[in-house]
Scaffold this motif. Sequence first.
Motif, PDB file in Angstrom:
ATOM      1  N   VAL A  80       0.818  -1.213   0.000  1.00  0.00           N
ATOM      2  CA  VAL A  80       0.000   0.000   0.000  1.00  0.00           C
ATOM      3  C   VAL A  80       0.853   1.264   0.000  1.00  0.00           C
ATOM      4  N   CYS A  81       1.938   1.261   0.772  1.00  0.00           N
ATOM      5  CA  CYS A  81       2.703   2.495   0.984  1.00  0.00           C
ATOM      6  C   CYS A  81       3.901   2.680   0.061  1.00  0.00           C
ATOM      7  N   ALA A  82       4.539   1.613  -0.347  1.00  0.00           N
ATOM      8  CA  ALA A  82       5.775   1.740  -1.118  1.00  0.00           C
ATOM      9  C   ALA A  82       5.479   1.619  -2.617  1.00  0.00           C
ATOM     10  N   PRO A  83       6.175   2.415  -3.411  1.00  0.00           N
ATOM     11  CA  PRO A  83       5.986   2.302  -4.859  1.00  0.00           C
ATOM     12  C   PRO A  83       6.595   0.992  -5.370  1.00  0.00           C
ATOM     13  N   PRO A  84       5.998   0.396  -6.394  1.00  0.00           N
ATOM     14  CA  PRO A  84       6.563  -0.855  -6.919  1.00  0.00           C
ATOM     15  C   PRO A  84       7.925  -0.609  -7.582  1.00  0.00           C
ATOM     16  N   CYS A  85       8.951  -1.230  -7.027  1.00  0.00           N
ATOM     17  CA  CYS A  85      10.295  -1.144  -7.583  1.00  0.00           C
ATOM     18  C   CYS A  85      11.069  -2.376  -7.139  1.00  0.00           C
ATOM     19  N   ALA A  86      12.322  -2.466  -7.528  1.00  0.00           N
ATOM     20  CA  ALA A  86      13.135  -3.637  -7.193  1.00  0.00           C
ATOM     21  C   ALA A  86      13.358  -3.749  -5.687  1.00  0.00           C
ATOM     22  N   THR A  87      13.552  -2.629  -5.023  1.00  0.00           N
ATOM     23  CA  THR A  87      13.773  -2.640  -3.573  1.00  0.00           C
ATOM     24  C   THR A  87      12.527  -3.143  -2.841  1.00  0.00           C
ATOM     25  N   THR A  88      11.373  -2.705  -3.285  1.00  0.00           N
ATOM     26  CA  THR A  88      10.128  -3.166  -2.670  1.00  0.00           C
ATOM     27  C   THR A  88       9.949  -4.664  -2.885  1.00  0.00           C
ATOM     28  N   GLY A  89      10.267  -5.141  -4.069  1.00  0.00           N
ATOM     29  CA  GLY A  89      10.184  -6.577  -4.346  1.00  0.00           C
ATOM     30  C   GLY A  89      11.117  -7.385  -3.465  1.00  0.00           C
ATOM     31  N   LEU A  90      12.334  -6.863  -3.257  1.00  0.00           N
ATOM     32  CA  LEU A  90      13.285  -7.547  -2.382  1.00  0.00           C
ATOM     33  C   LEU A  90      12.797  -7.534  -0.934  1.00  0.00           C
ATOM     34  N   LEU A  91      12.284  -6.399  -0.479  1.00  0.00           N
ATOM     35  CA  LEU A  91      11.743  -6.318   0.885  1.00  0.00           C
ATOM     36  C   LEU A  91      10.556  -7.256   1.064  1.00  0.00           C
ATOM     37  N   ARG A  92       9.757  -7.402   0.021  1.00  0.00           N
ATOM     38  CA  ARG A  92       8.604  -8.300   0.092  1.00  0.00           C
ATOM     39  C   ARG A  92       9.048  -9.750   0.289  1.00  0.00           C
ATOM     40  N   MET A  93      10.196 -10.117  -0.268  1.00  0.00           N
ATOM     41  CA  MET A  93      10.708 -11.475  -0.108  1.00  0.00           C
ATOM     42  C   MET A  93      11.411 -11.670   1.239  1.00  0.00           C
ATOM     43  N   VAL A  94      12.033 -10.624   1.749  1.00  0.00           N
ATOM     44  CA  VAL A  94      12.805 -10.725   2.986  1.00  0.00           C
ATOM     45  C   VAL A  94      11.915 -10.574   4.223  1.00  0.00           C
ATOM     46  N   LEU A  95      10.839  -9.824   4.113  1.00  0.00           N
ATOM     47  CA  LEU A  95      10.000  -9.524   5.268  1.00  0.00           C
ATOM     48  C   LEU A  95       9.444 -10.765   5.976  1.00  0.00           C
ATOM     49  N   PRO A  96       8.897 -11.753   5.278  1.00  0.00           N
ATOM     50  CA  PRO A  96       8.411 -12.946   5.991  1.00  0.00           C
ATOM     51  C   PRO A  96       9.519 -13.703   6.725  1.00  0.00           C
ATOM     52  N   VAL A  97      10.707 -13.718   6.177  1.00  0.00           N
ATOM     53  CA  VAL A  97      11.830 -14.380   6.844  1.00  0.00           C
ATOM     54  C   VAL A  97      12.242 -13.580   8.078  1.00  0.00           C
ATOM     55  N   ALA A  98      12.246 -12.260   7.954  1.00  0.00           N
ATOM     56  CA  ALA A  98      12.598 -11.410   9.093  1.00  0.00           C
ATOM     57  C   ALA A  98      11.520 -11.428  10.171  1.00  0.00           C
ATOM     58  N   ALA A  99      10.298 -11.779   9.801  1.00  0.00           N
ATOM     59  CA  ALA A  99       9.205 -11.834  10.774  1.00  0.00           C
ATOM     60  C   ALA A  99       9.348 -13.026  11.714  1.00  0.00           C
ATOM     61  N   LEU A 100      10.061 -14.063  11.316  1.00  0.00           N
ATOM     62  CA  LEU A 100      10.164 -15.269  12.137  1.00  0.00           C
ATOM     63  C   LEU A 100      10.835 -15.037  13.496  1.00  0.00           C
ATOM     64  N   PRO A 101      12.008 -14.376  13.577  1.00  0.00           N
ATOM     65  CA  PRO A 101      12.577 -14.153  14.909  1.00  0.00           C
ATOM     66  C   PRO A 101      11.718 -13.231  15.790  1.00  0.00           C
ATOM     67  N   VAL A 102      11.089 -12.245  15.169  1.00  0.00           N
ATOM     68  CA  VAL A 102      10.206 -11.361  15.930  1.00  0.00           C
ATOM     69  C   VAL A 102       8.994 -12.155  16.425  1.00  0.00           C
ATOM     70  N   ALA A 103       8.470 -13.016  15.574  1.00  0.00           N
ATOM     71  CA  ALA A 103       7.336 -13.852  15.954  1.00  0.00           C
ATOM     72  C   ALA A 103       7.716 -14.813  17.078  1.00  0.00           C
ATOM     73  N   TRP A 104       8.930 -15.328  17.039  1.00  0.00           N
ATOM     74  CA  TRP A 104       9.378 -16.240  18.096  1.00  0.00           C
ATOM     75  C   TRP A 104       9.389 -15.527  19.442  1.00  0.00           C
ATOM     76  N   ARG A 105       9.927 -14.316  19.481  1.00  0.00           N
ATOM     77  CA  ARG A 105       9.978 -13.563  20.742  1.00  0.00           C
ATOM     78  C   ARG A 105       8.563 -13.240  21.242  1.00  0.00           C
ATOM     79  N   LEU A 106       7.689 -12.833  20.330  1.00  0.00           N
ATOM     80  CA  LEU A 106       6.316 -12.532  20.714  1.00  0.00           C
ATOM     81  C   LEU A 106       5.579 -13.795  21.152  1.00  0.00           C
ATOM     82  N   ALA A 107       5.822 -14.902  20.473  1.00  0.00           N
ATOM     83  CA  ALA A 107       5.174 -16.162  20.842  1.00  0.00           C
ATOM     84  C   ALA A 107       5.615 -16.602  22.238  1.00  0.00           C
ATOM     85  N   CYS A 108       6.881 -16.383  22.566  1.00  0.00           N
ATOM     86  CA  CYS A 108       7.351 -16.700  23.931  1.00  0.00           C
ATOM     87  C   CYS A 108       6.576 -15.888  24.961  1.00  0.00           C
ATOM     88  N   LEU A 109       6.313 -14.631  24.656  1.00  0.00           N
ATOM     89  CA  LEU A 109       5.539 -13.779  25.570  1.00  0.00           C
ATOM     90  C   LEU A 109       4.079 -14.224  25.661  1.00  0.00           C
TER      91      LEU A 109
END
Length: 138
Positions: A80-109
Amino acid sequence: MRTLLSVVTGPPTILLTTALVVLLCFWLLVAAGFVSAGAFDADANLRAWGMGGVPVAVAVTVLTAVAWFLSVGGVLLLAVCAPPCATTGLLRMVLPVAALPVAWRLACLFVRPLHRLFPDEPGPPERGEARDHVDRAA
């Protein structure tokens, strides 16, 4: 709605969506009485991961759900917020992987308060307890 469906079924979030569907099927089997919620408890010890005291299925479900929500929310925000470009595409692929450690910490809580709902399994007796038990029997 089309953007949400695209995010949920798009790569790499589809992996977390698939895991969530598998967990939903598992919990439906538990609700129907075909499987026990503690079916996987002998297979893994979650204390080292900070999620001990609850059945493995509960911990994995919380972890997967939190990771899925973080991943979908982050990718939707990017869409919604970022214009479609190569950086946005790369962030779209990396974001779910980066969400895993954050999710682990939140799940522990999130899992920590659930300890009271599940009785602890009795562990092996301590050395002193075993001796006391033998002395009392004699």
